[in-house]
Motif scaffolding. Structure first.
Motif, PDB file in Angstrom:
ATOM      1  N   GLN A  52      -4.259  -6.930 -16.255  1.00 45.00           N
ATOM      2  CA  GLN A  52      -4.579  -7.072 -17.669  1.00 45.00           C
ATOM      3  C   GLN A  52      -4.549  -5.751 -18.426  1.00 45.00           C
ATOM      4  N   ASP A  53      -4.371  -4.640 -17.698  1.00 48.41           N
ATOM      5  CA  ASP A  53      -4.388  -3.339 -18.358  1.00 48.41           C
ATOM      6  C   ASP A  53      -3.191  -3.204 -19.300  1.00 48.41           C
ATOM      7  N   PRO A  54      -3.398  -2.791 -20.556  1.00 44.98           N
ATOM      8  CA  PRO A  54      -2.288  -2.679 -21.515  1.00 44.98           C
ATOM      9  C   PRO A  54      -1.215  -1.691 -21.069  1.00 44.98           C
ATOM     10  N   PHE A  55      -1.620  -0.605 -20.444  1.00 44.64           N
ATOM     11  CA  PHE A  55      -0.655   0.397 -20.001  1.00 44.64           C
ATOM     12  C   PHE A  55       0.298  -0.187 -18.964  1.00 44.64           C
ATOM     13  N   VAL A  56      -0.269  -0.917 -17.988  1.00 41.05           N
ATOM     14  CA  VAL A  56       0.562  -1.531 -16.947  1.00 41.05           C
ATOM     15  C   VAL A  56       1.467  -2.596 -17.552  1.00 41.05           C
ATOM     16  N   LYS A  57       0.937  -3.369 -18.487  1.00 37.26           N
ATOM     17  CA  LYS A  57       1.758  -4.393 -19.135  1.00 37.26           C
ATOM     18  C   LYS A  57       2.959  -3.766 -19.834  1.00 37.26           C
ATOM     19  N   ASN A  58       2.728  -2.627 -20.516  1.00 36.34           N
ATOM     20  CA  ASN A  58       3.836  -1.956 -21.206  1.00 36.34           C
ATOM     21  C   ASN A  58       4.874  -1.432 -20.215  1.00 36.34           C
ATOM     22  N   LEU A  59       4.418  -0.904 -19.076  1.00 40.25           N
ATOM     23  CA  LEU A  59       5.351  -0.428 -18.059  1.00 40.25           C
ATOM     24  C   LEU A  59       6.218  -1.563 -17.537  1.00 40.25           C
ATOM     25  N   LYS A  60       5.595  -2.711 -17.301  1.00 36.20           N
ATOM     26  CA  LYS A  60       6.354  -3.861 -16.814  1.00 36.20           C
ATOM     27  C   LYS A  60       7.385  -4.312 -17.844  1.00 36.20           C
ATOM     28  N   GLN A  61       6.972  -4.326 -19.102  1.00 30.15           N
ATOM     29  CA  GLN A  61       7.845  -4.827 -20.163  1.00 30.15           C
ATOM     30  C   GLN A  61       8.973  -3.849 -20.484  1.00 30.15           C
ATOM     31  N   ASP A  62       8.644  -2.538 -20.530  1.00 34.47           N
ATOM     32  CA  ASP A  62       9.628  -1.565 -20.984  1.00 34.47           C
ATOM     33  C   ASP A  62      10.550  -1.083 -19.871  1.00 34.47           C
ATOM     34  N   PHE A  63      10.019  -0.973 -18.647  1.00 35.65           N
ATOM     35  CA  PHE A  63      10.790  -0.363 -17.573  1.00 35.65           C
ATOM     36  C   PHE A  63      11.074  -1.306 -16.410  1.00 35.65           C
ATOM     37  N   GLY A  64      10.642  -2.557 -16.509  1.00 41.10           N
ATOM     38  CA  GLY A  64      10.860  -3.480 -15.409  1.00 41.10           C
ATOM     39  C   GLY A  64      10.085  -3.102 -14.163  1.00 41.10           C
ATOM     40  N   LEU A  91       1.169   4.277 -25.276  1.00 38.33           N
ATOM     41  CA  LEU A  91       1.657   2.995 -24.770  1.00 38.33           C
ATOM     42  C   LEU A  91       0.544   1.966 -24.698  1.00 38.33           C
ATOM     43  N   ALA A  92      -0.677   2.412 -24.505  1.00 33.82           N
ATOM     44  CA  ALA A  92      -1.789   1.465 -24.436  1.00 33.82           C
ATOM     45  C   ALA A  92      -2.072   0.848 -25.797  1.00 33.82           C
ATOM     46  N   GLY A  93      -1.576   1.486 -26.853  1.00 34.51           N
ATOM     47  CA  GLY A  93      -1.740   0.928 -28.199  1.00 34.51           C
ATOM     48  C   GLY A  93      -2.178   1.978 -29.181  1.00 34.51           C
ATOM     49  N   HIS A  94      -1.236   2.426 -30.068  1.00 35.26           N
ATOM     50  CA  HIS A  94      -1.614   3.498 -30.978  1.00 35.26           C
ATOM     51  C   HIS A  94      -2.435   3.016 -32.157  1.00 35.26           C
ATOM     52  N   SER A  95      -2.595   1.725 -32.326  1.00 31.83           N
ATOM     53  CA  SER A  95      -3.375   1.243 -33.462  1.00 31.83           C
ATOM     54  C   SER A  95      -4.867   1.240 -33.177  1.00 31.83           C
ATOM     55  N   THR A  96      -5.255   1.480 -31.934  1.00 29.86           N
ATOM     56  CA  THR A  96      -6.666   1.462 -31.552  1.00 29.86           C
ATOM     57  C   THR A  96      -7.231   2.862 -31.596  1.00 29.86           C
ATOM     58  N   ASP A  97      -8.369   3.011 -32.173  1.00 32.67           N
ATOM     59  CA  ASP A  97      -9.025   4.321 -32.236  1.00 32.67           C
ATOM     60  C   ASP A  97      -9.329   4.793 -30.821  1.00 32.67           C
ATOM     61  N   SER A  98      -9.007   6.066 -30.530  1.00 30.31           N
ATOM     62  CA  SER A  98      -9.153   6.562 -29.165  1.00 30.31           C
ATOM     63  C   SER A  98     -10.600   6.576 -28.711  1.00 30.31           C
ATOM     64  N   THR A  99     -11.518   6.940 -29.603  1.00 36.44           N
ATOM     65  CA  THR A  99     -12.927   6.954 -29.215  1.00 36.44           C
ATOM     66  C   THR A  99     -13.421   5.554 -28.932  1.00 36.44           C
TER      67      THR A  99
END
Length: 588
Positions: A564-576, A371-379
């Motif tokens: 600003q955290d991407p994970f939190v932003k996705n939670l807000k957007q996907d699950f309200g 959810l934080a972004g699969h296009s970004t390299d994990s390392t």
């Protein structure tokens, strides 16, 4: 009409035939055998568990005459005497059955109770069975209170209701209350198997288990479904036919989907879902059955393999060994939420698919990185873009039913901390890294102070206090005061009015003793709390004031990093979801 439905044909005629209500049967049988009969009984429970049936059996037990016509009250009515036959046929003149749902008015209740004073015509007791008694009006209840409390010796009241909460407490206190239990699916399946064996109808046991679960604790509902299954199967009860009729999912498919989740095999999972769609099953009931299986898996994980019974117990135990308790709780909560939100999906199958893919995404916390972004390299994400060193609860707007959802939303993101020995330079520090704001008090700017005459005092009162590590009263006073002057052994400090209670002699003596080790035993201490001192002390250079400013900056930075955290932003957007700011804490 020659055919009689199973629910009526197999209605129990005596206490021995009653299924699943042993606690009630035992109490009534002992009361009848010992002659300790109460004048008013109240049977409560959901539909189809035996309330009216027990009332009729009790009426027979009270009025049974025995095979020879000279018997007395008994817990085993003979069923062949005239009283028993008339009660079974519904024509016993001293048994008055009243449907309170259609006789709610006070006039109808008064008319009924007027007959109570007359002796029974042919029986031993005049029995009043009032079904769905909670439907009576308030005036009707008031009209029956006196008779219900002190009825004639020949009168028995038996009340039945599915909603005892609506009964006045004055009625409850006058009755002997029995709560009838819902029948378990296993018990219902065994009861249905016995009936089909007597009726000589071919059947498959898994089909009866489906009907037992669909009955939801009601024997009457289960028998009605059994009648339907026999008609659907043209005289036989087969598993696949019952599954099609009920639109429910075979347990085999449930375990197949759980296996796909365990193996994290998305393709196989989608194939299973497609197969369900082709069978035209109810996805809502499928999620319900899946939640039921997961609850049994959780029981095995908590209490061992003996906690569940049934033919699928080995499969339950196998799943319990393959999933972690966290995943089981997560899947269970997602099943509940997915079932609730199924009506909001474009169609049932897509909503069901998204629910199971959500389980797969969050299994073992693996969904956080995705959810934080699969296009970004994990390392690269962990080295160049650390997560903020703060935690918060991501709470859906329709809480509190989604508490487990909050749990996996909070615990999944990793917490990144930068050690002081490896603090990045200002040019390379990511803005969301909170460790960069953790500045020691000695480095905080302070207003210019007068020159000091003692070598142990370097001119910075806050830094001096931090180095001394004062405790107790000395620490409380030292952190609230501001330095004014130090000359000829006299240390003058200012204290604001809001903290003037700290200027008491006991506090000053403790601080003076603590300062003596650094500033000399001949030190004199003066605390100014007048208006002039407060004006001079208003620059906010006390230790407490600087700590407050630091905490405020750190808290603001932590909240900003969470937002600003991407994970939190996705939670807000996907699950309200929403962020509970009261739970955000800066990094230590």
């Amino acid at each position: 009409m020659s055919h009689q439905v199973l629910a009526r044909k197999w209605r129990p005629r005596n206490f021995v035939d009653v299924v699943g209500q042993e606690h009630v049967v035992r109490a009534l049988a002992n009361a009848l055998d010992t002659g300790r009969i109460h004048h008013a009984y109240l049977f409560t429970g959901t539909r189809g568990v035996g309330k009216t049936t027990l009332a009729r059996i009790l009426a027979k037990a009270l009025n049974c005459l025995g095979i020879d016509g000279r018997g007395g009250m008994t817990s085993t009515p003979c069923g062949v005497c005239q009283s028993c036959k008339d009660i079974d046929a519904g024509r016993f003149v001293d048994l008055l059955e009243v449907d309170a749902a259609t006789n709610t008015k006070v006039d109808e209740m008064r008319e009924l109770l007027e007959t109570a004073q007359y002796a029974p015509v042919s029986g031993r007791y005049k029995v009043y069975i009032i079904d769905e008694v909670h439907m009576l009006s308030k005036q009707a209840f008031n009209a029956m209170l006196k008779t219900l409390e002190e009825p004639p010796a020949h009168v028995e009241f038996i009340l039945a209701t599915t909603d005892p909460q609506k009964l006045p407490i004055t009625v409850l206190s006058r009755c002997l209350q029995f709560n009838l239990k819902n029948l378990s699916p296993t018990l219902l399946a065994e009861h249905l198997a016995h009936i089909l064996q007597v009726e000589k109808v071919p059947f498959e046991q898994p089909a009866l288990e489906m009907i037992g679960r669909a009955g939801e604790g009601s024997a009457r509902d289960a028998l009605s479904l059994l009648d339907q299954a026999i008609a659907y199967g043209a005289g036989e009860v087969k598993t696949d036919q019952v599954a099609t009729m009920l639109g429910v999912l075979d347990q085999t498919y449930l375990f197949s989907m759980l296996s796909c989740l365990v193996a994290a095999d998305a393709k196989a999972l989608l194939a299973e879902i497609s197969g369900l769609g082709e069978r035209n099953v109810s996805f809502e009931l499928t999620l319900k059955d899946l939640a039921s299986v997961l609850s049994r898996v959780a029981l095995v994980q908590s209490a061992g393999v003996d906690a569940v019974e049934g033919p699928d117990a080995p499969k339950i135990a196998a799943v319990a060994g393959q999933l972690t308790p966290d995943d089981v709780q997560l899947f269970y909560q997602i099943s509940l939420l997915g079932r609730r939100d199924l009506a909001l999906a474009p169609d049932e199958q897509s909503g069901f698919t998204m629910t199971l893919l959500r389980m797969l995404a969050f299994k073992n916390g693996e969904g956080a990185a995705q959810l934080a972004g699969h296009s970004t390299d994990s390392t690269l994400a962990t080295t160049q873009k650390p997560r903020p060193a703060a935690t918060a609860e991501a709470i859906p707007s329709n809480a509190p039913a989604d508490k487990a959802f909050q749990q996996y939303a909070v615990e999944t993101p990793a917490v990144a901390r930068v050690s002081e020995s490896q603090s990045p330079t200002p040019s390379s520090t990511h803005p969301s890294t909170l460790s960069s704001i953790s500045t020691p008090l000695s480095a905080l700017p302070s207003a210019p102070t007068p020159m000091l005459t003692h070598a142990a005092f370097d001119g910075d009162w806050p830094a001096f206090v931090v180095r001394q590590n004062f405790t107790g009263m000395a620490s409380m006073l030292a952190k609230q005061v501001e330095f004014q002057s130090f000359k000829d052994g006299l240390l003058v400090l200012g204290l604001a009015d809001a903290h003037k209670h700290l200027a008491l002699k006991a506090y000053q003596e403790k601080l003076k003793e603590a300062l003596a080790a650094s500033l000399g035993k001949n030190l004199r201490l003066m605390i100014n709390v007048d208006s002039a001192a407060n004006e001079a002390a208003g620059s906010g250079n006390s230790v407490a004031a600087q700590e407050d400013r630091t905490r405020t900056r750190e808290q603001a930075a932590a909240e900003s990093a969470i937002d600003q955290d991407p994970f939190v932003k996705n939670l807000k957007q996907d699950f309200g979801a929403d962020v509970n700011r009261a739970t955000i804490r800066p990094a230590p």
